[in-house]
Scaffold this motif. Structure first.
Motif, PDB file in Angstrom:
ATOM      1  N   ASN A  17       0.771  -1.124  -0.004  1.00  0.00           N
ATOM      2  CA  ASN A  17       0.041   0.097  -0.114  1.00  0.00           C
ATOM      3  C   ASN A  17       0.871   1.371  -0.031  1.00  0.00           C
ATOM      4  OD1 ASN A  17      -2.181  -1.622   0.161  1.00  0.00           O
ATOM      5  ND2 ASN A  17      -2.187  -1.847   2.155  1.00  0.00           N
ATOM      6  N   THR A  18       1.948   1.160   1.020  1.00  0.00           N
ATOM      7  CA  THR A  18       2.445   2.528   0.959  1.00  0.00           C
ATOM      8  C   THR A  18       3.501   2.545  -0.088  1.00  0.00           C
ATOM      9  OG1 THR A  18       2.552   2.301   3.408  1.00  0.00           O
ATOM     10  CG2 THR A  18       3.996   3.830   2.632  1.00  0.00           C
ATOM     11  N   ILE A  19       4.208   1.806  -0.715  1.00  0.00           N
ATOM     12  CA  ILE A  19       5.241   1.644  -1.582  1.00  0.00           C
ATOM     13  C   ILE A  19       4.530   1.409  -3.179  1.00  0.00           C
ATOM     14  CG2 ILE A  19       7.301   1.145  -2.574  1.00  0.00           C
ATOM     15  CD1 ILE A  19       8.305   0.549   0.347  1.00  0.00           C
TER      16      ILE A  19
ATOM     17  N   PRO B  26       6.105  -8.792  -6.100  1.00  0.00           N
ATOM     18  CA  PRO B  26       6.962  -9.576  -5.611  1.00  0.00           C
ATOM     19  C   PRO B  26       8.498  -9.113  -5.522  1.00  0.00           C
ATOM     20  CG  PRO B  26       5.561 -10.258  -6.973  1.00  0.00           C
ATOM     21  CD  PRO B  26       5.105  -8.886  -7.317  1.00  0.00           C
ATOM     22  N   LEU B  27       8.634  -8.184  -6.526  1.00  0.00           N
ATOM     23  CA  LEU B  27      10.114  -7.725  -6.727  1.00  0.00           C
ATOM     24  C   LEU B  27      10.224  -6.341  -5.381  1.00  0.00           C
ATOM     25  CD1 LEU B  27      12.927  -6.755  -8.132  1.00  0.00           C
ATOM     26  CD2 LEU B  27      11.572  -5.319  -9.414  1.00  0.00           C
ATOM     27  N   LEU B  28       9.283  -5.929  -5.082  1.00  0.00           N
ATOM     28  CA  LEU B  28       9.392  -4.625  -4.320  1.00  0.00           C
ATOM     29  C   LEU B  28       9.481  -5.204  -2.977  1.00  0.00           C
ATOM     30  CD1 LEU B  28       6.817  -2.006  -5.693  1.00  0.00           C
ATOM     31  CD2 LEU B  28       9.179  -2.068  -5.810  1.00  0.00           C
TER      32      LEU B  28
ATOM     33  N   ARG C 222      21.031   7.250 -12.278  1.00  0.00           N
ATOM     34  CA  ARG C 222      19.738   6.635 -11.696  1.00  0.00           C
ATOM     35  C   ARG C 222      20.618   5.102 -10.956  1.00  0.00           C
ATOM     36  NH1 ARG C 222      13.807   6.814 -13.884  1.00  0.00           N
ATOM     37  NH2 ARG C 222      13.292   9.199 -13.233  1.00  0.00           N
ATOM     38  N   PRO C 223      20.940   4.455 -11.844  1.00  0.00           N
ATOM     39  CA  PRO C 223      21.665   2.912 -11.262  1.00  0.00           C
ATOM     40  C   PRO C 223      22.737   3.232 -10.230  1.00  0.00           C
ATOM     41  CG  PRO C 223      21.901   3.037 -13.560  1.00  0.00           C
ATOM     42  CD  PRO C 223      21.116   4.246 -13.296  1.00  0.00           C
ATOM     43  N   LEU C 224      23.564   4.050 -10.640  1.00  0.00           N
ATOM     44  CA  LEU C 224      24.780   4.583  -9.886  1.00  0.00           C
ATOM     45  C   LEU C 224      24.525   5.031  -8.449  1.00  0.00           C
ATOM     46  CD1 LEU C 224      27.758   4.467 -10.149  1.00  0.00           C
ATOM     47  CD2 LEU C 224      27.840   6.657 -10.950  1.00  0.00           C
ATOM     48  N   THR C 225      23.475   5.982  -8.453  1.00  0.00           N
ATOM     49  CA  THR C 225      23.282   6.545  -7.321  1.00  0.00           C
ATOM     50  C   THR C 225      22.305   5.425  -6.340  1.00  0.00           C
ATOM     51  OG1 THR C 225      21.285   7.731  -8.063  1.00  0.00           O
ATOM     52  CG2 THR C 225      23.197   9.122  -8.008  1.00  0.00           C
ATOM     53  N   LEU C 226      21.487   4.518  -6.932  1.00  0.00           N
ATOM     54  CA  LEU C 226      20.766   3.802  -6.279  1.00  0.00           C
ATOM     55  C   LEU C 226      21.623   2.850  -5.390  1.00  0.00           C
ATOM     56  CD1 LEU C 226      17.735   2.969  -5.728  1.00  0.00           C
ATOM     57  CD2 LEU C 226      18.009   1.439  -7.437  1.00  0.00           C
TER      58      LEU C 226
ATOM     59  N   LEU D 101      17.555   2.896  12.934  1.00  0.00           N
ATOM     60  CA  LEU D 101      16.620   3.665  12.086  1.00  0.00           C
ATOM     61  C   LEU D 101      17.015   4.055  10.546  1.00  0.00           C
ATOM     62  CD1 LEU D 101      14.304   5.782  11.849  1.00  0.00           C
ATOM     63  CD2 LEU D 101      15.766   7.382  12.643  1.00  0.00           C
ATOM     64  N   ILE D 102      18.323   4.120  10.414  1.00  0.00           N
ATOM     65  CA  ILE D 102      18.907   4.316   9.215  1.00  0.00           C
ATOM     66  C   ILE D 102      18.680   3.144   8.473  1.00  0.00           C
ATOM     67  CG2 ILE D 102      21.022   4.931   8.128  1.00  0.00           C
ATOM     68  CD1 ILE D 102      19.774   7.316   9.442  1.00  0.00           C
ATOM     69  N   GLU D 103      18.895   1.985   9.053  1.00  0.00           N
ATOM     70  CA  GLU D 103      18.973   0.728   8.151  1.00  0.00           C
ATOM     71  C   GLU D 103      17.442   0.577   7.783  1.00  0.00           C
ATOM     72  OE1 GLU D 103      22.037  -1.278  11.192  1.00  0.00           O
ATOM     73  OE2 GLU D 103      20.166  -1.775  11.418  1.00  0.00           O
ATOM     74  N   PHE D 104      16.556   0.810   8.413  1.00  0.00           N
ATOM     75  CA  PHE D 104      15.148   0.782   7.833  1.00  0.00           C
ATOM     76  C   PHE D 104      14.846   1.681   6.880  1.00  0.00           C
ATOM     77  CE2 PHE D 104      10.762   2.428   7.977  1.00  0.00           C
ATOM     78  CZ  PHE D 104      10.030   1.503   7.429  1.00  0.00           C
ATOM     79  N   LEU D 105      15.295   2.989   7.128  1.00  0.00           N
ATOM     80  CA  LEU D 105      14.995   4.127   5.980  1.00  0.00           C
ATOM     81  C   LEU D 105      15.881   3.573   4.728  1.00  0.00           C
ATOM     82  CD1 LEU D 105      15.468   7.274   7.878  1.00  0.00           C
ATOM     83  CD2 LEU D 105      13.285   6.479   6.995  1.00  0.00           C
ATOM     84  N   GLN D 106      17.013   3.010   4.851  1.00  0.00           N
ATOM     85  CA  GLN D 106      17.574   2.863   3.542  1.00  0.00           C
ATOM     86  C   GLN D 106      17.204   1.817   2.730  1.00  0.00           C
ATOM     87  OE1 GLN D 106      20.165   4.632   2.094  1.00  0.00           O
ATOM     88  NE2 GLN D 106      19.860   5.853   3.603  1.00  0.00           N
ATOM     89  N   ALA D 107      16.402   0.784   3.632  1.00  0.00           N
ATOM     90  CA  ALA D 107      15.648  -0.221   2.796  1.00  0.00           C
ATOM     91  C   ALA D 107      14.275   0.364   2.147  1.00  0.00           C
ATOM     92  CB  ALA D 107      15.321  -1.427   3.793  1.00  0.00           C
ATOM     93  N   PHE D 108      13.713   1.236   2.801  1.00  0.00           N
ATOM     94  CA  PHE D 108      12.618   1.807   2.385  1.00  0.00           C
ATOM     95  C   PHE D 108      12.916   2.774   1.329  1.00  0.00           C
ATOM     96  CE2 PHE D 108       9.828   5.655   2.666  1.00  0.00           C
ATOM     97  CZ  PHE D 108       8.743   5.317   2.229  1.00  0.00           C
ATOM     98  N   ILE D 109      14.045   3.431   1.339  1.00  0.00           N
ATOM     99  CA  ILE D 109      14.440   4.444   0.269  1.00  0.00           C
ATOM    100  C   ILE D 109      14.524   3.756  -0.874  1.00  0.00           C
ATOM    101  CG2 ILE D 109      15.978   5.995  -0.608  1.00  0.00           C
ATOM    102  CD1 ILE D 109      16.196   7.179   2.396  1.00  0.00           C
ATOM    103  N   PHE D 110      15.430   2.695  -0.905  1.00  0.00           N
ATOM    104  CA  PHE D 110      16.063   1.780  -2.082  1.00  0.00           C
ATOM    105  C   PHE D 110      14.537   1.314  -2.870  1.00  0.00           C
ATOM    106  CE2 PHE D 110      17.118  -1.846  -4.697  1.00  0.00           C
ATOM    107  CZ  PHE D 110      18.209  -1.498  -4.987  1.00  0.00           C
ATOM    108  N   THR D 111      13.630   0.923  -2.075  1.00  0.00           N
ATOM    109  CA  THR D 111      12.550   0.258  -2.544  1.00  0.00           C
ATOM    110  C   THR D 111      11.438   1.123  -3.104  1.00  0.00           C
ATOM    111  OG1 THR D 111      12.626  -1.630  -0.811  1.00  0.00           O
ATOM    112  CG2 THR D 111      10.578  -1.827  -2.092  1.00  0.00           C
ATOM    113  N   MET D 112      11.395   2.203  -2.372  1.00  0.00           N
ATOM    114  CA  MET D 112      10.532   3.481  -3.175  1.00  0.00           C
ATOM    115  C   MET D 112      11.139   4.066  -4.107  1.00  0.00           C
ATOM    116  SD  MET D 112       9.879   7.157  -1.230  1.00  0.00           S
ATOM    117  CE  MET D 112      11.570   7.778  -1.413  1.00  0.00           C
ATOM    118  N   LEU D 113      12.646   4.053  -4.398  1.00  0.00           N
ATOM    119  CA  LEU D 113      13.285   4.660  -5.610  1.00  0.00           C
ATOM    120  C   LEU D 113      12.916   3.759  -6.853  1.00  0.00           C
ATOM    121  CD1 LEU D 113      16.470   6.028  -4.564  1.00  0.00           C
ATOM    122  CD2 LEU D 113      14.383   7.429  -5.183  1.00  0.00           C
TER     123      LEU D 113
END
Length: 269
Positions: free
Chosen positions: A83-85, A100-102, A186-190, A244-256
């Motif tokens: 729902n969120t992503i 499934p990928l996300l 995009r792929p480099l920064t991701l 907190l950073i570990e969760f945010l990085q997982a979220f940011i990668f998936t969101m991007l």
């Protein structure tokens, strides 16, 4: 890194050797070979097996209206990514085929990020550049294949990189800029964003832990010994911040990843 491994970073005598990248090579099989099987590789493989086992065993049996703890956890993670992503970013029309990928990206990255603070592992597998690169390549291929299909062919996809209505002299410049953005930047920064944050966070914790140990054992006076205690205390506080950073990085990668896919399947550029 464990305290035993951390102690090994302290040189003999009174001198202190700060941790560096050479201290993160832990081959289990193969020694110094480029094909060695390292501890981060084993952790990553085990995490994939555990996550797969968890979701298969939860969904493989009849789900109850009043969920068990495992079902509640699985539904919470799935609902968050769905729902969120997925739905909110990609849209209700297209998001299900990419879910499934996300979900895999989010859970796999989160588990391996949190490995950085799990006792006896204490190293984030995503702090090794190879793992973010592989995940990024998967997202990269998915994104471009979806874009080619949505735009009706590779030629039309390339043509969509140029926004309509631009003057003729500006079109080549815009095409080059957009091509660099979509195919290189995009792929480099991701990949580098995830790798850099996890490596930097682990190095920061390691410096405070190893430095605190050195000051406490080899400080030579009460002031330096006290600084060692404060260093350990700071490491504990930063461990919670790192979570907190570990969760945010997982979220940011998936969101991007979802943002890039949403851009690929959209009707406009």
């Amino acid at each position: 890194m464990s305290f035993i491994a951390g102690a090994a970073l302290v040189a003999d005598g009174e001198s202190f050797k700060s941790p560096g990248t050479s201290d993160f090579w832990w081959p289990l099989i193969g020694g110094d070979s480029n094909w060695a099987i390292t501890r981060p590789a084993v952790v990553f493989l085990v995490s994939a097996l555990l996550i797969g086992w968890f979701f298969v065993t939860v969904t493989g049996k009849k789900l109850s209206v009043v969920p068990s703890k495992r079902q509640f956890m699985a539904e919470g993670v799935y609902g968050f990514v769905r729902n969120t992503i997925g739905r909110d970013i990609i849209g209700s029309k297209d998001f299900l085929r990419f879910l499934p990928l996300l979900l895999t990206c989010f859970t796999l990255i989160l588990f391996n990020n949190v490995a950085g603070i799990i006792p006896f592992i204490q190293y984030p597998s995503t702090g090794r550049i190879a793992f973010p690169i592989v995940l990024t390549v998967i997202v990269y291929i998915t994104y471009h294949v979806a874009a080619v299909k949505a735009k009706g062919g590779f030629g039309k996809y390339m043509g969509s990189l140029i926004p309509p209505g631009l003057p003729g002299w500006l079109k080549p410049i815009m095409f080059v800029l957009e091509f660099l953005t979509y195919f290189i930047i995009r792929p480099l920064t991701l990949a580098l964003r995830l790798f850099g944050n996890m490596m930097a966070g682990h190095l920061m914790l390691l410096v405070f832990i190893v430095g605190g140990e050195y000051l406490l054992l080899h400080g030579g006076n009460i002031g330096l010994n006290g600084a060692g205690v404060l260093s350990f205390a700071a490491a504990i506080v930063m461990t919670f911040f790192e979570l907190l950073i570990e969760f945010l990085q997982a979220f940011i990668f998936t969101m991007l990843a979802a943002l890039y896919i949403a851009d690929a399947v959209s009707d406009h550029h």
